[in-house]
Write a protein that holds these residues in place. Structure first.
Motif, PDB file in Angstrom:
ATOM      1  N   HIS A 161       0.833  -1.205   0.000  1.00 58.98           N
ATOM      2  CA  HIS A 161       0.000   0.000   0.000  1.00 58.98           C
ATOM      3  C   HIS A 161       0.866   1.253   0.000  1.00 58.98           C
ATOM      4  N   ILE A 162       1.833   1.246   0.908  1.00 59.28           N
ATOM      5  CA  ILE A 162       2.780   2.363   0.990  1.00 59.28           C
ATOM      6  C   ILE A 162       3.509   2.531  -0.341  1.00 59.28           C
ATOM      7  N   ASP A 163       4.008   1.413  -0.859  1.00 57.50           N
ATOM      8  CA  ASP A 163       4.800   1.482  -2.091  1.00 57.50           C
ATOM      9  C   ASP A 163       3.990   2.045  -3.245  1.00 57.50           C
ATOM     10  N   SER A 164       2.715   1.698  -3.276  1.00 60.30           N
ATOM     11  CA  SER A 164       1.927   2.141  -4.421  1.00 60.30           C
ATOM     12  C   SER A 164       1.521   3.595  -4.287  1.00 60.30           C
ATOM     13  N   LEU A 165       1.831   4.208  -3.160  1.00 57.81           N
ATOM     14  CA  LEU A 165       1.443   5.612  -2.952  1.00 57.81           C
ATOM     15  C   LEU A 165       2.643   6.538  -2.833  1.00 57.81           C
ATOM     16  N   LYS A 166       3.819   6.028  -3.229  1.00 56.74           N
ATOM     17  CA  LYS A 166       5.018   6.864  -3.082  1.00 56.74           C
ATOM     18  C   LYS A 166       5.003   8.020  -4.072  1.00 56.74           C
ATOM     19  N   MET A 167       5.478   9.162  -3.613  1.00 56.47           N
ATOM     20  CA  MET A 167       5.509  10.353  -4.466  1.00 56.47           C
ATOM     21  C   MET A 167       6.937  10.743  -4.766  1.00 56.47           C
ATOM     22  N   GLU A 168       7.146  11.201  -5.981  1.00 59.66           N
ATOM     23  CA  GLU A 168       8.444  11.765  -6.325  1.00 59.66           C
ATOM     24  C   GLU A 168       8.225  13.173  -6.825  1.00 59.66           C
ATOM     25  N   SER A 169       9.222  14.025  -6.583  1.00 58.48           N
ATOM     26  CA  SER A 169       9.088  15.393  -7.059  1.00 58.48           C
ATOM     27  C   SER A 169       9.160  15.385  -8.575  1.00 58.48           C
ATOM     28  N   GLU A 170       8.368  16.249  -9.184  1.00 60.03           N
ATOM     29  CA  GLU A 170       8.542  16.473 -10.615  1.00 60.03           C
ATOM     30  C   GLU A 170       9.899  17.169 -10.732  1.00 60.03           C
ATOM     31  N   SER A 171      10.736  16.692 -11.652  1.00 60.19           N
ATOM     32  CA  SER A 171      12.049  17.331 -11.750  1.00 60.19           C
ATOM     33  C   SER A 171      11.829  18.735 -12.282  1.00 60.19           C
ATOM     34  N   SER A 172      12.473  19.697 -11.643  1.00 65.82           N
ATOM     35  CA  SER A 172      12.234  21.070 -12.069  1.00 65.82           C
ATOM     36  C   SER A 172      13.249  21.481 -13.119  1.00 65.82           C
ATOM     37  N   ALA A 173      14.457  21.825 -12.687  1.00 65.75           N
ATOM     38  CA  ALA A 173      15.460  22.229 -13.666  1.00 65.75           C
ATOM     39  C   ALA A 173      15.857  20.988 -14.467  1.00 65.75           C
ATOM     40  N   PHE A 194      12.517  11.575  -3.765  1.00 68.22           N
ATOM     41  CA  PHE A 194      11.419  10.891  -3.090  1.00 68.22           C
ATOM     42  C   PHE A 194      10.852  11.827  -2.044  1.00 68.22           C
ATOM     43  N   LEU A 195       9.592  12.165  -2.182  1.00 68.59           N
ATOM     44  CA  LEU A 195       9.023  13.191  -1.316  1.00 68.59           C
ATOM     45  C   LEU A 195       8.306  12.611  -0.113  1.00 68.59           C
ATOM     46  N   GLY A 196       7.866  11.377  -0.251  1.00 64.66           N
ATOM     47  CA  GLY A 196       7.091  10.796   0.835  1.00 64.66           C
ATOM     48  C   GLY A 196       5.944  10.006   0.243  1.00 64.66           C
ATOM     49  N   VAL A 197       4.975   9.730   1.072  1.00 64.22           N
ATOM     50  CA  VAL A 197       3.873   8.874   0.656  1.00 64.22           C
ATOM     51  C   VAL A 197       2.606   9.714   0.647  1.00 64.22           C
ATOM     52  N   ARG A 198       1.745   9.448  -0.312  1.00 66.32           N
ATOM     53  CA  ARG A 198       0.460  10.132  -0.359  1.00 66.32           C
ATOM     54  C   ARG A 198      -0.384   9.649   0.818  1.00 66.32           C
ATOM     55  N   GLU A 199      -0.240  10.322   1.946  1.00 67.84           N
ATOM     56  CA  GLU A 199      -0.918   9.875   3.167  1.00 67.84           C
ATOM     57  C   GLU A 199      -2.363  10.335   3.150  1.00 67.84           C
ATOM     58  N   GLN A 200      -3.287   9.426   3.120  1.00 62.83           N
ATOM     59  CA  GLN A 200      -4.707   9.773   3.104  1.00 62.83           C
ATOM     60  C   GLN A 200      -5.510   8.532   3.489  1.00 62.83           C
ATOM     61  N   ARG A 201      -6.793   8.731   3.662  1.00 68.63           N
ATOM     62  CA  ARG A 201      -7.645   7.623   4.076  1.00 68.63           C
ATOM     63  C   ARG A 201      -8.463   7.077   2.915  1.00 68.63           C
TER      64      ARG A 201
END
Lengths: 969, 969
Positions: free
Chosen positions: B750-762, B769-776
């Motif tokens: 569940h955690i793995d499928s909700l991992k977020m990465e930053s959109e590369s800017s420059a 890796f920004l963290g996990v989409r924490e929600q219910r």
């Protein structure tokens, strides 16, 4: 003040100085330097020197906590430390060509007269402390650990390197002249060239000094100074930096800087040849002039940079100092990203093998002359472990091929040529070719077009009541004659027109055919509608046919007595019964098992091949065992799986007796007697087709094998190859064996299995692809084994065919990999920003690249369609069509683009050069250009990055004396 | 002269100056700079400026030939060019805070008074030529190409950018105040921060200048100067370098140098805040002081260096200039490889969630207080495309689990709890937990230990004539009560003792069980001895049994009338027939097809997940579509394959009606009436076991989910979680549903499928890796869907079970990846020199690492063996055993080693710090140490790389004025 210097013939003072000392005796190469850096440590109240890093070419750091060597990495230095080092060399004591025989004496001389005597004594004391190298177990950690946990289990681990060990405390506590056993046993010695000398860097903090003490010593003779160095290599250079406390990091960085300089090709030359302090400083300045600078915001200094695949060669760097190339190079020295605009790919070189001699059999004569000197090495070069895996691999490929084609030929010719003929012919032709041929790496085999020709010929003979074998013999003889004509007239020179476009098109097509054939073989029916619930309804029964009872089958016992339900499938058919039932045509699990064997063999081979690049197991095991024997291991595994499952998968069945497949033919075909005489002449017409077919197939495969990427060294022999193919045509025709010609895919597999890589020498240096193990032994063995397969039948019968088709699939896919065409196809699926940095992409617009690839794809599609029709017989002739298409491409693409994507056609070569010249003029319109020869522009293209100008120019001068950094005004 | 400076509080003049200007107003951050470098080109006799490179953070070069942007890369500069740039800034014209509104005016002012008027006019003319940006089609190539081949097909490609196009020639031929449409349409704008400003670097060769003209302009206000910049970003800085012919390369390098400087975080600050020329030069000097230098012999300058994963932050670099941290940092500025000896891993932080409050339900109260503010975001954070894939993935995992456990529970309890109960319970418990729980990312599920407990309990009840459902209800109630006790007493704080050792051991074991269960499910019999020849002998017939005719089966028609051979398998069994024959127990192709579905689903999922790292397709497609939906796509593919083959593979069959599996039980269990009263009390004993079991299982899964690597931001709620698990125990017991607890593997998935990465800017910056989409939302949806599965049955029945077990296998394997234990096991197979550069390997000897891993392996093996016995019921309790082992490890391993391999236990934390201090003192025995607090040593460990010394020392001074590079004497 304004510094005016001409670009052409002015060097910076540092470069000038270096050119002087390096130019003096360029003939004697200086030894390689091994550099060790030791730092002064206080261990349990005692002083000792501890190794902290070493350099052969790249830096390896001692990881204190991990008690290990770091991976070799590029030494990232700070500019700071380099400047400090420069100051050290400016102010410290420099002793060149010191006659040193022992460390105390050297230390004594290096401190002489420079510092007060009391300090001198203290410095000597410090410098003569013992040295601890990374090979030894550390003391401080283990002692500390024991103190912390007096656990029995753990102390066993850690006691092995305590102070009391006499073997440990011997080295360098006093002066020892002989290297210790630790040094002699050090396995690292393998990584150091035989003639290497050592340079030792000693860095330490002491409390008695107020200002740093620096000494750079070069010994007149390299001397082994006891336990100074980790390995028993004689020391030539010593760099000593002792300073007051509190600057450890700074001192260490200076030590790393001098160590990096000492292993630099250019600076080590300077160090060996320097006459005075200023020469050394000039060396540092030249180094500084060449360094590559990374901006602090774009790179983390903590990252250890992996050694690159390739570094600029020392020769190239030294040549910068040579006057003749100076004008061109000086401007671009160190130019990180500039100047690639002018670069051009190396022109396609087919070498003198394909020169049109104009003499009778001139090419053949040259081929023989070229190959004879290599003949002995062609044999003994084959004695290598790698040959075994290559032989196994190719052998399996060959017999699979022999069986496949043998079966098909048998069907096509009513067994006039069957599996037995196929085996014998393969063995005979292959052995002869490998023994006498010009390019023994080529593997001969039956090919598709020949198969189709034989099929048509047999049908023709049958319907016209002509004796097939005799007709075939005459076609073979004519074809042989025609081949000889092509040989003596040097006709093979037309291969020069085969560029990458043609080569890759042909080999891709052959690979596709190979792959599709392998996959097609995998079709077995599956009982798809099977419902387990109705299992009672699934059966296959043998029922006596009414007709058969009254039929012409002579039966020697009463059929009515027969229990039909007890008969096996074969018996049922034999006695004329019919198999009735919905499970008759299915063999359960066969299709899926075959699929698993097929796909499993393929995937396992691919994975094991890739295993070479993994981190597991020592390199030797990975490379020599797992990767080289990957095919063998996969076959064994899946043969094992097949035996374990015990399913009736189709197996490799080779004939077990030496006799022609048809009993009504012998081993020799008589040339006369069966057909009318005019057939002996008329057969020259179909022979012409065969000749073209063979010529194209043979020579294009040879071109692919001789590709420059393969780095073959022993030359090729297109004419000689064709000669032997012709001879074998005649021989095989006489014996009624199939005809043989070079098999592209198996030949590529042969090459691939014999590739050599350099053993990496210095830690971190990348192994280089050296070329192919060129020899005749593997080929000969493969074909001798093929001949002996008749006796190997009991072993071979365990190998399931799906496993072998898996090997075929691997061969087909592997021969596709690494060709540019394939890489370009992949580009279609990649957004521009993710595309790999291919050099052709830097120079040719993407849409042109795509267009070129599209043309190739269309050509292949057309060929593929033609191949599926009756035109398949002239398939190799269609390669001529590819040559025409390639010629037409000259109209669509500029020569510049073609030079990058393909090769320039021979007659365009000169034109191209002129084009370039014009283009150059266009771009540099305002710049006068000297009237050089076109030829020279071509060859010097890379050097001509900024053409010399006759203008008197203001030059931005980089003075190595940073004191007077230039102002322009 | 000797420069004596104290290490503590003396800066180089450059740094001093920078500190002054940067320190002035640190509060206002300067805008990001976009830098574009244009070079002067002569195209068809006309002058124009052509974009040659651009920088957001990394360099992108225009590849002229390829008409494309190069990949973003680290700018490798030459030292030469940096020094030349320094000279340029020293001698050129510097205009700071120029009031500029248009390019002609700016050009006019920058040339004022410096050069003769005639030159000024010419320079202005050159500078006002139009600019050609890389977004536009090139002219020269297409024209040249057309001239070369007037082929219609190709010219169509190339005409699109000719001189005649009015849209092309508009920009900057004269001064335009508004950006052109090309600029506005440029998609590259997305990559540039909103507040960005531009700096333009103009580099050109002209024939009218005798010496170079250099100008550096900073505008008072950022101004859009028409077509000057590729993107419509206002220009703040202008750097102009015009010089005489013949030095193109040198000029370009200077341009690259200033462009690189302009995008450097530190220098751009300096450029914005500089008061005069000397400030700028100090900025260059500071930059030079920090650059990283690569030796020319170890690196090929032609290699474009890929942007690193992480670069030093600008803050860190700026802090060097701050006085308070100066003492520590100054020595190590730019120290490439030094000083990591002192580094220590960040201590294990479990945060305040596990503090022992000492108050009644203090922890629970804090949990609620912590979670409430996040509640709204817990809902709306769920609205994201990624949630869909996560829901699908976890839903499939959950129903597979529900069916598997439901089936097993049904077998164990004579269907008192069956598949229907399992579905209902999962849906109910899961939804409640996800709505109210403390960590909604945790997925509840039945687990193995509970299953074994139920089994034993049912057998016990049956043999002792006790009502199972009532007994179970009372156990559930007691257990619920006990959970509440644990909640109010803050008992969860003991989780602090679970270090990486315990966590990884537990999760590995659970993963292994998961994997082995998935594989075990794949066993189907294969008819191994099948011989196709004897196919006639394979049958399965239905034969009437004598006994059944006389037996108790009531038959309502005459058995003798029955055509036994026409009966299906089920009918045969129904009517009491016997299945006789050698093919009865086999289903052809079933085993292998199941294997193909199972393994195929797994491998395809793995490959598609990996596809994220391939080069194909745009990032969005790869990431959002292929990688995130890999499981869905694999399932669909293999469901399709299964349907295509039409084989009778086992399918996912969910109940279609809402009713208890057993007809003799209802949806509610009554607490009284069936068992003797004393059972109501006695059940508290088995309840204790259940409580421990649930507590351990729940909390360790929570620890794993809350791992710091997952970067969760919304905090966790161990007490709240346990509270709800207790409540659900009671509810499920009342309804006769299975008990639920956190499922480790599915929660990790569940955690793995909700991992977020930053959109590369420059361009070139690595996504972080920004963290996990924490929600219910995902959790709730999963369980609502599970509840609705009863209605989804028609769709779900097409999914073969082997496909779902393939998903299980993937989950198990994926949850193993990335844990350190697994990496350490791999080390056993790697020779030391090939091992990856893990930080713990740098600091802990390999044999200690191996020993630690061995202990873990032994522990797991013991647990695995215990699990296979009846002890499986106390399996989670055995985790307590792991805690004890971990405690014992303190005796074998030093705290230093454990800090790297594991975490320090809470009570050892302080001890460790003292250890460190002692060690430090030992090492730096000769160095006096200030009497700082232990706490401070710990937190400042990274900064304390060289401790301040009170000695008056000689400092090797790096003066930025290279003129007076220090001598020590």
């Amino acid at each position: 003040g304004v510094h005016l210097r001409e670009t052409m013939n002015v060097l910076s003072p540092a470069a000038e100085r270096l050119r002087h000392i390096l130019g003096e005796d360029d003939s004697t190469p200086t030894p390689t330097l091994f550099t060790e850096m030791d730092t002064l440590q206080h261990e349990g109240g005692e002083l000792e020197w501890k190794e902290s890093a070493r350099w052969v070419k790249f830096e390896e750091k001692v990881e204190e906590g991990g008690e290990r060597w770091s991976k070799p990495h590029v030494s990232t230095l700070t500019l700071h430390s380099l400047f400090e080092l420069r100051t050290c060399l400016q102010t410290g004591s420099i002793l060149l060509d010191l006659e040193g025989y022992s460390l105390p004496q050297i230390v004594g001389e290096s401190t002489d007269g420079l510092i007060p005597p009391d300090l001198k004594e203290k410095i000597s004391f410090v410098l003569l402390r013992k040295h601890r190298h990374q090979t030894k177990k550390p003391i401080h950690r283990s002692l500390a650990d024991i103190g912390k946990s007096s656990n029995a289990a753990s102390s066993k681990f850690m006691l092995c390197g305590s102070f009391t060990d006499p073997a440990q405390s011997r080295s360098m506590n006093d002066i020892s002249d002989t290297p210790s056993t630790d040094q002699l046993k050090n396995k690292f010695m393998k990584k150091i060239p035989r003639d290497a000398e050592a340079s030792n860097v000693l860095i330490g903090e002491v409390d008695f000094l107020e200002k740093p003490f620096v000494s750079f010593v070069r010994l007149a003779q390299a001397t082994t100074l006891g336990g100074l160095t980790e390995v028993p290599v004689p020391t030539r250079f010593l760099f000593i930096l002792l300073g007051p406390h509190g600057k450890t990091k700074s001192y260490n960085e200076i030590g790393r800087a001098i160590a990096t300089l000492m292993v630099d090709d250019l600076f080590s030359d300077v160090a060996y040849k320097a006459r005075d302090r200023d020469d050394l400083i000039a060396g540092v300045d030249e180094f500084l002039d060449e360094v590559i600078v990374l901006p602090p915001g774009e790179w983390d200094p903590k990252i250890r940079i992996e050694p690159p695949k390739k570094v600029p060669s020392a020769e190239m760097r030294k040549s910068v100092l040579n006057l003749n190339e100076l004008g061109q190079m000086n401007g671009s020295a160190g130019g990180a990203a500039g100047g690639e605009d002018e670069e051009l790919p190396a022109p396609h070189e087919l070498g003198e093998e394909l020169k049109f001699t104009g003499r009778f059999a001139g090419g053949l004569w040259l081929d023989i002359k070229r190959k004879i000197p290599w003949y002995c090495s062609d044999i003994y070069d084959g004695f290598h472990i790698q040959s075994i895996s290559a032989v196994l691999f190719i052998y399996l490929g060959c017999i699979t091929n022999a069986i496949t084609f043998g079966g098909l030929l048998g069907d096509a010719t009513d067994n006039y040529q069957g599996v037995m003929e196929s085996f014998l012919g393969t063995a005979l032709a292959g052995t002869v070719f490998c023994v006498f041929g010009g390019q023994p790496l080529i593997i001969l085999s039956s090919t598709g077009p020949i198969l189709i020709f034989e099929k048509l010929l047999y049908e023709f003979s049958k319907s016209n009541d002509i004796d097939y074998m005799e007709l075939r013999l005459w076609i073979g003889l004519h074809s042989c004659l025609q081949c000889f004509l092509l040989v003596v007239s040097d006709a093979s020179y037309i291969i020069k027109y085969m560029t990458r476009f043609t080569e890759e098109g042909f080999s891709s097509l052959i690979s596709f055919i190979f792959i599709s054939d392998a996959i097609k073989k995998m079709y077995y029916p599956i009982n798809r509608g099977f419902k387990p619930d109705y299992i009672t309804a699934y059966k296959c029964e043998c029922i006596p046919l009414q007709s058969s009872v009254n039929g012409d089958v002579a039966l020697n016992f009463n059929l009515t007595d027969l229990d039909w339900s007890q008969l096996s499938k074969k018996e049922c058919v034999k006695y004329g019964g019919a198999l009735v039932g919905n499970s008759c045509k299915y063999v359960p699990d066969l299709a899926l098992m075959s699929f698993i064997l097929f796909f499993g063999t393929y995937s396992m081979t691919v994975s094991l091949k890739k295993f070479k690049f993994s981190r597991y197991f020592p390199t030797k095991v990975r490379q020599k065992l797992i990767s080289d024997f990957s095919i063998f291991m996969s076959i064994m595994s899946f043969v094992g799986l097949d035996m374990l499952m015990g399913l009736d998968t189709p197996k490799l069945i080779v004939p077990t007796e030496f006799k022609p497949t048809r009993s009504d033919r012998g081993w020799l075909v008589m040339p006369f007697g069966k057909n009318p005489w005019w057939w002996y002449l008329a057969s020259s017409v179909p022979a012409l087709l065969v000749t073209i077919l063979i010529f194209m197939d043979q020579q294009i495969s040879a071109v692919i094998v001789n590709r420059k990427e393969n780095k073959l060294k022993k030359g090729c022999g297109y004419h000689l190859d064709l000669f032997w193919v012709g001879v074998l045509m005649a021989v095989c025709s006489f014996m009624g064996l199939p005809w043989y010609v070079a098999a592209t895919v198996i030949s590529i597999a042969h090459i691939d299995s014999l590739k050599m890589e350099s053993e990496s020498s210095a830690p971190g240096e990348q192994p280089q692809f050296l070329g192919v193990r060129e020899q005749r032994l593997t080929g000969i063995l493969v074909f001798v084994l093929t001949g002996l397969s008749v006796f190997l039948a009991p072993v071979l019968q365990f190998i399931p065919m799906p496993v072998l088709y898996g090997v075929f699939l691997y061969m087909g896919v592997a021969s596709l990999s690494g060709i540019q065409f394939w890489e370009r196809i992949k580009l279609y699926l990649m957004p521009a920003k993710h595309q790999p940095d291919f050099s052709f992409l830097r120079h040719v617009p993407l849409r042109r690249v795509h267009l070129f690839t599209l043309v190739q794809i269309v050509c292949l599609a057309v060929l593929w369609i033609l191949k599926s029709t009756f035109l398949a017989i002239i398939f190799p002739v269609m390669i001529l069509g590819l040559l025409v298409v390639r010629k037409l491409l000259d109209l669509i693409f500029s020569q510049h683009d073609l030079a990058w994507l393909d090769d320039i056609l021979p007659d365009k070569d000169k034109k191209k050069k002129e084009d370039d010249k014009t283009k150059k003029k266009e771009r540099k319109a305002v710049e006068p250009e000297s009237d050089e020869e076109v030829r020279e522009i071509w060859t010097n293209m890379k050097l001509n990055s900024s053409l010399p100008s006759t203008h008197t120019q203001t030059r931005i001068l980089f003075s190595p004396k940073f004191a007077n950094l230039i102002s322009w005004y």
